[in-house]
Design an enzyme around this catalytic site. Sequence first.
Site, mmCIF file in Angstrom:
data_model
loop_
_atom_site.group_PDB
_atom_site.id
_atom_site.type_symbol
_atom_site.label_atom_id
_atom_site.label_comp_id
_atom_site.label_asym_id
_atom_site.label_seq_id
_atom_site.Cartn_x
_atom_site.Cartn_y
_atom_site.Cartn_z
ATOM 1 N N CYS A 1 0.816 -1.226 0.000
ATOM 2 C CA CYS A 1 0.000 0.000 0.000
ATOM 3 C C CYS A 1 0.844 1.269 0.000
ATOM 4 C CB CYS A 1 -0.928 0.021 1.209
ATOM 5 S SG CYS A 1 -2.274 -1.145 1.035
HETATM 6 N N1 CO8 Z 1 -19.881 -9.325 7.978
HETATM 7 C C1 CO8 Z 1 -20.368 -9.404 9.221
HETATM 8 N N2 CO8 Z 1 -19.611 -9.580 10.316
HETATM 9 C C2 CO8 Z 1 -18.284 -9.696 10.122
HETATM 10 C C3 CO8 Z 1 -17.681 -9.631 8.848
HETATM 11 C C4 CO8 Z 1 -18.539 -9.440 7.756
HETATM 12 N N3 CO8 Z 1 -18.074 -9.357 6.501
HETATM 13 N N4 CO8 Z 1 -16.354 -9.763 8.977
HETATM 14 C C5 CO8 Z 1 -16.099 -9.907 10.291
HETATM 15 N N5 CO8 Z 1 -17.265 -9.884 10.992
HETATM 16 C C6 CO8 Z 1 -17.440 -10.048 12.426
HETATM 17 C C7 CO8 Z 1 -16.337 -10.887 13.031
HETATM 18 O O1 CO8 Z 1 -16.619 -12.244 12.916
HETATM 19 C C8 CO8 Z 1 -16.322 -10.401 14.458
HETATM 20 O O2 CO8 Z 1 -17.341 -11.050 15.170
HETATM 21 P P1 CO8 Z 1 -17.094 -11.530 16.692
HETATM 22 O O3 CO8 Z 1 -16.850 -10.262 17.477
HETATM 23 O O4 CO8 Z 1 -18.387 -12.225 17.028
HETATM 24 O O5 CO8 Z 1 -15.894 -12.418 16.639
HETATM 25 C C9 CO8 Z 1 -16.719 -8.922 14.357
HETATM 26 O O6 CO8 Z 1 -17.355 -8.787 13.082
HETATM 27 C C10 CO8 Z 1 -15.521 -8.001 14.417
HETATM 28 O O7 CO8 Z 1 -14.506 -8.460 13.491
HETATM 29 P P2 CO8 Z 1 -13.111 -7.777 13.332
HETATM 30 O O8 CO8 Z 1 -12.449 -7.670 14.668
HETATM 31 O O9 CO8 Z 1 -12.333 -8.457 12.243
HETATM 32 O O10 CO8 Z 1 -13.583 -6.339 12.795
HETATM 33 P P3 CO8 Z 1 -12.887 -4.961 12.871
HETATM 34 O O11 CO8 Z 1 -13.785 -4.033 13.570
HETATM 35 O O12 CO8 Z 1 -11.467 -5.026 13.314
HETATM 36 O O13 CO8 Z 1 -12.892 -4.534 11.318
HETATM 37 C C11 CO8 Z 1 -11.352 -4.463 9.473
HETATM 38 C C12 CO8 Z 1 -12.235 -5.326 10.354
HETATM 39 C C13 CO8 Z 1 -12.255 -3.565 8.633
HETATM 40 C C14 CO8 Z 1 -10.556 -5.369 8.551
HETATM 41 C C15 CO8 Z 1 -10.417 -3.604 10.330
HETATM 42 O O14 CO8 Z 1 -9.750 -4.390 11.283
HETATM 43 C C16 CO8 Z 1 -9.364 -2.872 9.523
HETATM 44 O O15 CO8 Z 1 -9.648 -2.120 8.621
HETATM 45 N N6 CO8 Z 1 -8.081 -3.058 9.879
HETATM 46 C C17 CO8 Z 1 -6.967 -2.424 9.143
HETATM 47 C C18 CO8 Z 1 -6.802 -3.128 7.864
HETATM 48 C C19 CO8 Z 1 -5.744 -2.514 6.995
HETATM 49 O O16 CO8 Z 1 -5.505 -1.337 6.946
HETATM 50 N N7 CO8 Z 1 -5.131 -3.357 6.254
HETATM 51 C C20 CO8 Z 1 -4.165 -2.899 5.356
HETATM 52 C C21 CO8 Z 1 -4.260 -3.734 4.205
HETATM 53 S S1 CO8 Z 1 -3.633 -2.938 2.839
HETATM 54 C C22 CO8 Z 1 -2.059 -3.490 2.457
HETATM 55 O O17 CO8 Z 1 -1.036 -2.970 2.799
HETATM 56 C C23 CO8 Z 1 -2.003 -4.681 1.609
HETATM 57 C C24 CO8 Z 1 -1.739 -4.275 0.214
HETATM 58 C C25 CO8 Z 1 -1.931 -5.404 -0.662
HETATM 59 C C26 CO8 Z 1 -3.147 -5.239 -1.505
HETATM 60 C C27 CO8 Z 1 -3.963 -6.474 -1.439
HETATM 61 C C28 CO8 Z 1 -5.044 -6.512 -2.467
HETATM 62 C C29 CO8 Z 1 -5.995 -7.653 -2.284
#
Ligand code: CO8
Length: 378
Positions: A161
């Site tokens: 990224c």
């Molecule tokens: N629908 C409904 N519920 C869901 C879903 C969904 N789709 N997904 C997860 N849940 C549930 C989980 O099961 C969990 O339930 P429980 O509490 O019962 O266990 C609850 O929701 C909370 O889950 P999370 O803790 O995972 O949720 P978060 O609030 O942390 O949100 C995010 C998830 C949005 C992923 C968040 O953690 C985030 O944005 N983190 C930062 C991510 C980031 O910036 N990543 C960088 C990636 S970019 C990079 O550098 C890679 C580049 C390469 C490119 C790749 C291209 C493909």
Amino acid sequence: MENRLVSTPVISATGLWTPAQSISNAELVQSYNAWADNWNRENEAEIKSGLVEPKTHSSVEFIEKASGIKSRFVVDKAGVIDPDIMAPRIPERPNDQLSILAEMAVLAARDALRAAGRDPKDIGAVICAASNMQRAYPAMAIEVQQALGIEGFAFDMNVACSSATFGIQTAADFVRAGHAKSVLMVNPEICSGHLNFTDRDSHFIFGDVATAVLVEAEHIAPRAHWKILGTKLKTQFSNNIRNNFGFLNRAAPDGVGTPDKLFVQEGRKVFREVVPMVADMIGDHMNELGLTGASLRRMWLHQANANMNRLISAKVLGRDATEDDSPTVLDTYANTSSAGSIIAFHKNSSDFKPGEKGLICSFGAGYSAGTVFVEKTA
Ligand code: CO8
């Protein structure tokens, strides 16, 4: 004096290419849920015997609340939302045709060249900076170079990224060192190709796009350009965002049986660790440049998650940021990896007055982060 002037790098223009097709959260969730229902049916016996957990449904409300994403542009919508495919289906092209990644980069590049009034024959180098190249070699950048009729040299680089900010600093260093007067830096991102659309935790995160940035010696740049006040890069190893695909593991990944050959992450950990790392980095760089949060007109932050951006910008400004302070494009583009902060800059900078300052900032896998402070001239 002449040499000093020749070697001062600035940003002359940016360019953007957006795919024609987009997928709303509702469409994406509908296809994921259909895939999950099919999977549960196919694995009914194992689920009943407790060997595997059933797949639970994804939700539009969760996606928007957790990330700020409402839809994403993609190169191939049909394959992604087909529950029997769950991946883009992009036909391979013969070697004598322009590759799709190069084609996207060329379209974004032409937009930047038009904005700067730059003839490709005056460009000295091309950098293709993106998360995943579509092949190992020849470099995508060299194909872009040929398609545009550019002389000089070209190469690919990947810092996930943060590829664009690393690309801007590299381009600026080439200008400073006198290796090129004009450097075209492109960020074609087909993130849908390396996203696992059968992973409920991440299926909604990414979209496809291409951006371009023209970094040039001040003396050849258009009168209205962006001074580069300073650039800073940082990396710190982490396994929390990872993709193990490579030519040492040649079994074809289908996105279902081999999830580690696509994007995987510990999203919570990334959130927790990257927010303070980036906020501190911005603060330190501002101190070095004699800037404060109050002296910044706007921040164009990496577009990964709206809540991350809210926290980072509040730390930098010492107050909650408005949409004007820290604009988001996540709602329509989702996370487009290296291109995100450049889209935000491209779409939200035409109102800048001479002397106003801003920050382009990226962060992501590696971990990697980059800060580029800019000031508008005329
Ligand atoms: N629908 C409904 N519920 C869901 C879903 C969904 N789709 N997904 C997860 N849940 C549930 C989980 O099961 C969990 O339930 P429980 O509490 O019962 O266990 C609850 O929701 C909370 O889950 P999370 O803790 O995972 O949720 P978060 O609030 O942390 O949100 C995010 C998830 C949005 C992923 C968040 O953690 C985030 O944005 N983190 C930062 C991510 C980031 O910036 N990543 C960088 C990636 S970019 C990079 O550098 C890679 C580049 C390469 C490119 C790749 C291209 C493909």
